[in-house]
Design a protein around this motif. Structure first.
Motif: not given
Length: 83
Positions: A36-40, A46-53, A70-73
């Motif tokens: 649940f870390d949107w900055l992961a 891979a970025i965000g909550l869903f870890q999308v590259i 919206l990966l970085y927001t």
């Protein structure tokens, strides 16, 4: 009852986009991928909550006809529902 981070946002987006899968599956995916870390950010970028590259994010953006990726927001109901 346990408070689930981003529960209200995820619920609103799923309802607006008529996504008919169990919310528990979505929450478990987000928990497993990012805790649940949107900055992961993973070692594979891979970025965000869903870890999308990023390449996958761009593909989704084009396929779904989103205006922005919206990966970085920070997740917000307004951003997610108007993308």
């Amino acid at each position: 009852m346990i408070q689930i981070p981003y529960e209200d946002i995820i619920s609103k987006v799923m309802k607006k986009r008529k996504i008919k899968i169990d919310k528990k599956l979505v929450y478990s995916l987000v928990r497993e991928e990012s805790r649940f870390d949107w900055l992961a950010l993973s070692p594979s970028h891979a970025i965000g909550l869903f870890q999308v590259i990023p390449p996958t994010g761009e593909y989704i953006k084009k396929k779904m006809k989103y205006k922005t990726c919206l990966l970085y927001t920070s997740p917000s109901p307004r951003d997610l529902s108007t993308s």
